[in-house]
Scaffold this motif. Structure first.
Motif, PDB file in Angstrom:
ATOM      1  N   LEU A 192       0.844  -1.199   0.000  1.00 14.29           N
ATOM      2  CA  LEU A 192       0.000   0.000   0.000  1.00 14.29           C
ATOM      3  C   LEU A 192       0.878   1.247   0.000  1.00 14.29           C
ATOM      4  O   LEU A 192       1.797   1.368   0.815  1.00 14.29           O
ATOM      5  CB  LEU A 192      -0.908   0.027   1.234  1.00 14.29           C
ATOM      6  CG  LEU A 192      -1.834   1.253   1.356  1.00 14.29           C
ATOM      7  CD1 LEU A 192      -2.897   1.221   0.265  1.00 14.29           C
ATOM      8  CD2 LEU A 192      -2.486   1.286   2.743  1.00 14.29           C
ATOM      9  N   ALA A 193       0.598   2.153  -0.915  1.00 10.62           N
ATOM     10  CA  ALA A 193       1.275   3.447  -0.951  1.00 10.62           C
ATOM     11  C   ALA A 193       0.251   4.545  -0.692  1.00 10.62           C
ATOM     12  O   ALA A 193      -0.886   4.478  -1.151  1.00 10.62           O
ATOM     13  CB  ALA A 193       1.943   3.673  -2.297  1.00 10.62           C
ATOM     14  N   HIS A 275      -6.228   2.826 -11.493  1.00  8.87           N
ATOM     15  CA  HIS A 275      -6.130   4.288 -11.483  1.00  8.87           C
ATOM     16  C   HIS A 275      -5.919   4.817 -12.900  1.00  8.87           C
ATOM     17  O   HIS A 275      -6.606   5.733 -13.353  1.00  8.87           O
ATOM     18  CB  HIS A 275      -4.954   4.733 -10.601  1.00  8.87           C
ATOM     19  CG  HIS A 275      -5.281   4.830  -9.145  1.00  8.87           C
ATOM     20  ND1 HIS A 275      -5.943   5.901  -8.602  1.00  8.87           N
ATOM     21  CD2 HIS A 275      -5.014   3.988  -8.118  1.00  8.87           C
ATOM     22  CE1 HIS A 275      -6.083   5.710  -7.295  1.00  8.87           C
ATOM     23  NE2 HIS A 275      -5.522   4.561  -6.972  1.00  8.87           N
ATOM     24  N   LEU A 276      -4.958   4.252 -13.593  1.00 10.62           N
ATOM     25  CA  LEU A 276      -4.604   4.752 -14.922  1.00 10.62           C
ATOM     26  C   LEU A 276      -5.737   4.555 -15.910  1.00 10.62           C
ATOM     27  O   LEU A 276      -6.001   5.420 -16.754  1.00 10.62           O
ATOM     28  CB  LEU A 276      -3.331   4.059 -15.417  1.00 10.62           C
ATOM     29  CG  LEU A 276      -2.060   4.342 -14.597  1.00 10.62           C
ATOM     30  CD1 LEU A 276      -0.876   3.578 -15.168  1.00 10.62           C
ATOM     31  CD2 LEU A 276      -1.766   5.839 -14.577  1.00 10.62           C
ATOM     32  N   PRO A 296       4.344  10.840  -3.286  1.00 12.19           N
ATOM     33  CA  PRO A 296       4.275   9.750  -2.312  1.00 12.19           C
ATOM     34  C   PRO A 296       4.703  10.242  -0.935  1.00 12.19           C
ATOM     35  O   PRO A 296       5.757  10.875  -0.816  1.00 12.19           O
ATOM     36  CB  PRO A 296       5.264   8.707  -2.854  1.00 12.19           C
ATOM     37  CG  PRO A 296       5.989   9.340  -3.988  1.00 12.19           C
ATOM     38  CD  PRO A 296       5.404  10.670  -4.263  1.00 12.19           C
ATOM     39  N   VAL A 297       3.876   9.959   0.101  1.00 11.42           N
ATOM     40  CA  VAL A 297       4.205  10.474   1.434  1.00 11.42           C
ATOM     41  C   VAL A 297       4.326   9.371   2.478  1.00 11.42           C
ATOM     42  O   VAL A 297       4.900   9.603   3.549  1.00 11.42           O
ATOM     43  CB  VAL A 297       3.156  11.502   1.901  1.00 11.42           C
ATOM     44  CG1 VAL A 297       3.219  12.757   1.052  1.00 11.42           C
ATOM     45  CG2 VAL A 297       1.742  10.930   1.894  1.00 11.42           C
ATOM     46  N   SER A 306       6.052   5.013  -8.658  1.00  9.72           N
ATOM     47  CA  SER A 306       5.520   4.506  -9.933  1.00  9.72           C
ATOM     48  C   SER A 306       4.193   5.182 -10.263  1.00  9.72           C
ATOM     49  O   SER A 306       3.919   5.539 -11.419  1.00  9.72           O
ATOM     50  CB  SER A 306       5.317   2.991  -9.864  1.00  9.72           C
ATOM     51  OG  SER A 306       6.545   2.339  -9.644  1.00  9.72           O
ATOM     52  N   TYR A 307       3.365   5.358  -9.252  1.00 10.31           N
ATOM     53  CA  TYR A 307       2.071   6.021  -9.451  1.00 10.31           C
ATOM     54  C   TYR A 307       2.280   7.447  -9.948  1.00 10.31           C
ATOM     55  O   TYR A 307       1.676   7.876 -10.942  1.00 10.31           O
ATOM     56  CB  TYR A 307       1.285   6.027  -8.134  1.00 10.31           C
ATOM     57  CG  TYR A 307       0.003   6.825  -8.176  1.00 10.31           C
ATOM     58  CD1 TYR A 307      -1.192   6.241  -8.549  1.00 10.31           C
ATOM     59  CD2 TYR A 307       0.003   8.178  -7.843  1.00 10.31           C
ATOM     60  CE1 TYR A 307      -2.369   6.980  -8.600  1.00 10.31           C
ATOM     61  CE2 TYR A 307      -1.158   8.925  -7.884  1.00 10.31           C
ATOM     62  CZ  TYR A 307      -2.346   8.324  -8.263  1.00 10.31           C
ATOM     63  OH  TYR A 307      -3.494   9.051  -8.307  1.00 10.31           O
ATOM     64  N   VAL A 308       3.129   8.202  -9.243  1.00 11.03           N
ATOM     65  CA  VAL A 308       3.323   9.608  -9.592  1.00 11.03           C
ATOM     66  C   VAL A 308       3.906   9.749 -10.994  1.00 11.03           C
ATOM     67  O   VAL A 308       3.482  10.598 -11.786  1.00 11.03           O
ATOM     68  CB  VAL A 308       4.209  10.304  -8.544  1.00 11.03           C
ATOM     69  CG1 VAL A 308       4.610  11.704  -9.011  1.00 11.03           C
ATOM     70  CG2 VAL A 308       3.477  10.382  -7.213  1.00 11.03           C
ATOM     71  N   GLN A 309       4.864   8.906 -11.319  1.00 11.64           N
ATOM     72  CA  GLN A 309       5.475   8.979 -12.649  1.00 11.64           C
ATOM     73  C   GLN A 309       4.432   8.688 -13.738  1.00 11.64           C
ATOM     74  O   GLN A 309       4.387   9.352 -14.772  1.00 11.64           O
ATOM     75  CB  GLN A 309       6.638   7.995 -12.749  1.00 11.64           C
ATOM     76  CG  GLN A 309       7.369   8.070 -14.082  1.00 11.64           C
ATOM     77  CD  GLN A 309       8.562   7.134 -14.126  1.00 11.64           C
ATOM     78  OE1 GLN A 309       8.980   6.587 -13.108  1.00 11.64           O
ATOM     79  NE2 GLN A 309       9.115   6.936 -15.312  1.00 11.64           N
TER      80      GLN A 309
END
Length: 973
Positions: A192-193, A275-276, A296-297, A306-309
């Protein structure tokens, strides 16, 4: 008692607001604090600081020794106690944390908060072990918050450093909360991120705020995705509870996951692929705007990166997506509506508040960031600086907005520190304002200085839409020093397109033509245009508005009063933009009389003039040009043009309803007919009395902008004059009247339509009163009686007009009502008209006149009720449709609900017809099939930019309900 009073006076002189209370506190405190008073009175609120210090000393006396020995500790502690009652309470509960203020720095927040909950920071997925981790987390978090506030208040940390550290502290708290959640929930199947959004993601968090997050999860190797997502959801929920749960130490803050795909309706946790898939197919522009801040925090760092990119690639191509321009327009309007809104003491959501500045900066990032990677910054101040360096925002404007933003954020921080509550409302209490001013270093007159500075920065921010969106467009076409970066032509065109201009290249040419040069005229235009461009963008047709503005400016630019009026009278400029951008009709009227701009300044100037006043002015014009009827009528038509413009502007501005518009236009036609008739009669032989009878929409006082003058002509020979001679004279007068009003001229013609006369086009143009009486007695058909329901005197000999209406009253208001065969005949005629008169290819449902539930349907219902009942019910004897419906309802002849449905349909259809004329500049009866034109009609009717389909749905719904009433009331179904 005398000692307390003298001490109170001394303390008040030192700087305590309530000297007596301060004296009582010092008297009750065992320790002597006299040597600390000089330091105390230097803080923002000495009285508040003294209250907390005496309570702290009572709880832990050794604190005073440490304060006396350590200057840094003393300065930091007193600064905190002088601003924050809540942190003072925290220290009273946890006096041991006072020692934290003596430390220059506290080290990494993540490790400290993880250790506070009994987790090992070095583990890949730390797990809490403290028996009461929620309380431990809150105490540790507030201790570090207090340390940061102390450095902030003593000037040892800059605003960007404070915001970044608050964000990192929130991230550390989320990590610790996740460690607590892992101790409760099995996380063996999922990674989980936690993605920080909003201010947390941008590292510009304030002291007390919701923390916006998005959760992304992936199954561990070999795990089932469905089970993994279920596990990750439980983990995320437990993490959120760890932050929001109430304890004896309160809660941290709300964790808000509302920015996730589908919002609160969507699943709390999704995989990266999910998400994508959502963002690629369903996401709105505002969601990409929100993703500008994603970072990411907490949780699985690799997955978060990976999500942010992945989403970044989508964010910066958002400008190429369908509906981007419409979305940006809606977002920009939201900014500008807030800027103009009430509630100016709201630092965040008020006019020109923090949200507006942030929103506007993000908007420009979305528009220009696709082609310029240097704009891809998460935080507002760095993004604003990048926009300035790239020429997207003027250097001075950027600097002024950055200063305003920084000031508002500092004030917001001070407000929230006081009670550690989420607030953005500037107080009105003088003591609170004094604390704010002193905390910002204002000593001489803290309340006055603070208020003046706040107002200056708020004024700067209120003009942000001008500074950020429009002023750089002028710089793009102006000659600037080489050292000043400017918006490129391509970037300027992209911005104009995003702001709603369909032809950005043409718009840039107009801007250049208006603002280039060294003349005073060009200089004033450079001041005006940034504001005007924004107002144009708010109109239905920004391109037409800018073109119209250029044309009017070309005609009036050398006139001394024109540009000065627009510059000095905001209401005039704003209303002019609205008029020019609504359509061709009002703009065309203005082009031929540009000095009418002067009437745009106030609602009073746009009030419909009384008919008596207009008649007096028109009569004077005819008298001035006695002997020259063409010149006389040209002057009258000029008056008519001016009054048409006044009515159109009042209509566009929402000052008139559709019935008032109809009355104004009909009265103006009456005045014009009377003046033109006076001019025509001036050269005619004195052989007969002559009257113009209004028919149709003119008779009903329901004229639209496109209406011809439906009339009949009646005359009565003077004594001693042969009827043939009198008829020839009347015929000549009628034809001269028609000729004078249709002569080629820059003013709109008034076409006379006499086709409703007996025998229609086959019958004589004029008749005597006796001839009308004989015809109606012998030959009249039901439809003629129906047409006469609208007949009224319009111009000419009033006594003759009254005699004519007396003749026709027996026919149109028959005693005993209509016979059954006459009713059947009217119904057959209506059915045939519906089948035969609709233009080929027209959509019946969208034809305002002949379509189901349209004007004809409603008017025939009203007229049938009049024919059947007006003989016995005098209230029905009116030429107006709405008046007849209202009277029928009042007399129990029509159900109130039916009257409301029919009246709503009639008003809606009438408004649509007028809007078509206002937009196109030419008449039309059908709602346009072409989407672009229909959007302009919808905007003119007050619908939002994306409201074209809502307009269509509303029209169909209203007319469908009206048709149901027509079937029942008119056809007896």
């Amino acid at each position: 008692m005398p000692r307390i009073e003298s001490t109170a006076a001394r303390l008040a002189k030192l700087g305590f607001a309530d000297g007596a209370r301060a004296a009582q506190l010092l008297d009750r405190t065992p320790a002597d604090l006299d040597d600390l008073l000089e330091s105390l009175v230097a803080v923002a609120d000495p009285d508040l600081a003294l209250v907390s210090l005496t309570r702290l000393a009572e709880r832990e006396p050794t604190v005073l020794t440490a304060v006396r020995e350590d200057e840094r500790l003393r300065a930091r502690l007193f600064a905190v106690l002088g601003v924050s009652a809540a942190l003072g309470e925290h220290l009273v509960r946890h006096p041991g944390q006072t020692a934290l203020l003596a430390e220059p720095e506290l080290g990494e927040a993540r490790a400290a908060l993880l250790r506070a909950v009994g987790a090992e920071p070095g583990e890949p997925e730390p797990r809490a072990g403290d028996p009461d981790p929620l309380v431990a987390l809150r105490v540790a978090y507030r201790g570090r918050l207090m340390h940061l506030a102390a450095r902030d208040l003593t000037g040892q940390a800059t605003l960007p450093e404070v915001m970044a550290e608050l964000s990192d502290l929130a991230g550390a708290a989320l990590e610790a909360a996740l460690a607590i959640a892992r101790a409760e929930v099995d996380d063996s199947e999922a990674r989980l991120a936690v993605i920080g959004m909003g201010k947390c993601g941008a590292r510009e968090l304030n002291y007390i705020s919701d923390v916006d997050v998005i959760f992304v999860a992936e199954p561990r190797e070999g795990a089932d995705e469905t089970k993994a997502l279920r596990s990750a959801t439980r983990l995320a929920q437990a993490m959120m509870r760890a932050c929001t749960a109430a304890t004896q130490e309160g809660s941290l803050w709300e964790v808000d996951a509302g920015l996730r795909p589908e919002g609160r309706s969507g699943p709390l946790v999704r995989t990266l692929a999910s998400h994508l898939a959502y963002y690629r197919r369903w996401a709105k522009t505002w969601e990409f705007q929100a993703l500008l801040k994603a970072r990411p925090v907490a949780g699985d760092q690799e997955l978060g990166e990976s999500y942010v990119q992945a989403v970044n690639d989508l964010v910066w191509t958002a400008a190429t997506r369908e509906h981007f321009v419409e979305d940006v327009q809606a977002m920009r309007r939201r900014v500008e509506s807030h800027v103009r809104a009430e509630g100016e003491r709201q630092l965040k959501l008020g006019p020109g508040g923090l949200r507006d500045i942030e929103f506007a900066v993000q908007l420009l990032q979305l528009v220009h960031g696709r082609l310029d990677p240097l704009l891809r910054r998460r935080a507002t101040l760095p993004a604003l600086a990048a926009l300035s360096r790239g020429g997207y925002v003027g250097r001075d404007d950027s600097r002024g907005l950055a200063e305003a933003y920084s000031f508002l954020r500092q004030v917001e921080h001070l407000l929230q520190l006081h009670r550690l509550r989420r607030t953005h409302l500037l107080p009105t209490d003088e003591a609170d304002l004094r604390r704010l001013g002193r905390a910002l270093g204002m000593q001489a007159d803290p309340v006055g200085e603070f208020t003046a500075r706040w107002r200056r920065h708020a004024m700067e921010a209120r003009r942000l839409h001008e500074k950020l969106f429009y002023r750089p467009l002028l710089q793009a076409v102006a000659r600037l020093p080489e050292s000043e970066a400017r918006l490129s032509t391509a970037a300027a065109a992209a911005r104009l397109e995003a702001l709603g201009y369909v032809d950005p290249s043409g718009a840039l040419r107009h801007i250049a033509a208006l603002s280039t040069g060294v003349s005073r005229r060009a200089a004033i235009q450079r001041t005006l245009l940034p504001v005007m461009l924004g107002w144009f963008a708010d109109t239905p047709d920004p391109d037409a508005a800018l073109l119209g503005f250029r044309q009017v400016s070309d005609k009036l630019g050398s006139t001394p009063w024109y540009l000065r009026l627009l510059r000095d009278e905001t209401a005039v400029a704003a209303r002019m933009a609205r008029v020019l951008g609504t359509g061709r009709y009002a703009t065309g009227l203005l082009m031929h009389a540009p000095d009418a701009v002067a009437m745009l300044g106030s609602d009073a100037e746009l009030a419909v003039r009384p008919p008596e006043s207009l008649r007096g002015e028109a009569s004077a014009a005819v008298s001035r040009h006695a002997g020259d009827p063409e010149t006389a009528v040209a002057a009258v038509r000029g008056l008519r043009r001016r009054e048409l413009f006044r009515t159109a502007v009042a209509d566009i501005s929402g000052l008139l309803d559709i019935e008032a518009v109809g009355t104004a236009l009909s009265s103006l036609t009456d005045v014009t007919l009377q003046a033109a008739l006076d001019a025509a009669l001036a050269k005619a032989p004195d052989a007969t009395r002559f009257a113009v009878i209004a028919m149709g929409r003119l008779g009903g006082m329901e004229c639209s902008y496109a209406s011809d003058a439906d009339v009949m002509f009646v005359h009565s020979p003077l004594p001693g004059v042969e009827e043939r001679e009198a008829t020839d004279a009347a015929f000549a007068v009628a034809n001269e009247l028609r000729r004078l009003l249709s002569l080629p001229a820059p003013d709109p013609p008034l076409l006379i339509d006499p086709d409703l006369r007996p025998e229609g086009r086959q019958g004589p143009l004029v008749r005597t009163l006796a001839s009308y009486r004989a015809y109606y007695a012998r030959w009249s058909s039901p439809w003629e009686a129906q047409a006469l329901l609208r007949a009224r005197f319009s111009a000419g000999d009033a006594s003759l007009g009254a005699a004519f209406t007396s003749v026709i009253d027996e026919l149109r208001y028959p005693a005993g009502g209509l016979r059954e065969d006459a009713i059947r005949e009217i119904r057959r005629l209506k059915a045939r008209m519906e089948a035969e008169r609709l233009p080929r290819g027209a959509d019946p449902a969208l034809h305002t006149k002949l379509g189901p539930g349209g004007l004809s349907d409603v008017e025939w219902v009203a007229q049938l009720l009049q024919l059947c009942h007006a003989g016995e019910v005098p209230a029905l004897r009116t030429t107006r449709t709405i008046g007849a419906l209202r009277a029928a309802s009042a007399e129990g002849l029509l159900a109130p609900d039916d009257e409301r449905v029919l009246a709503e349909a009639w008003r809606f259809a009438s408004r649509v017809r007028d809007a078509i004329m206002l937009v196109r500049g030419r008449p039309g009866d059908s709602v346009p099939a072409e989407a672009g034109e229909r959007r302009l009609i919808a905007r003119t009717l007050g619908y939002p930019p994306d409201g074209s389909e809502d307009f269509l749905d509303d029209y169909r719904r209203v007319t469908r309900r009206a048709r149901q009433v027509v079937e029942r009331v008119f056809y007896g179904g």
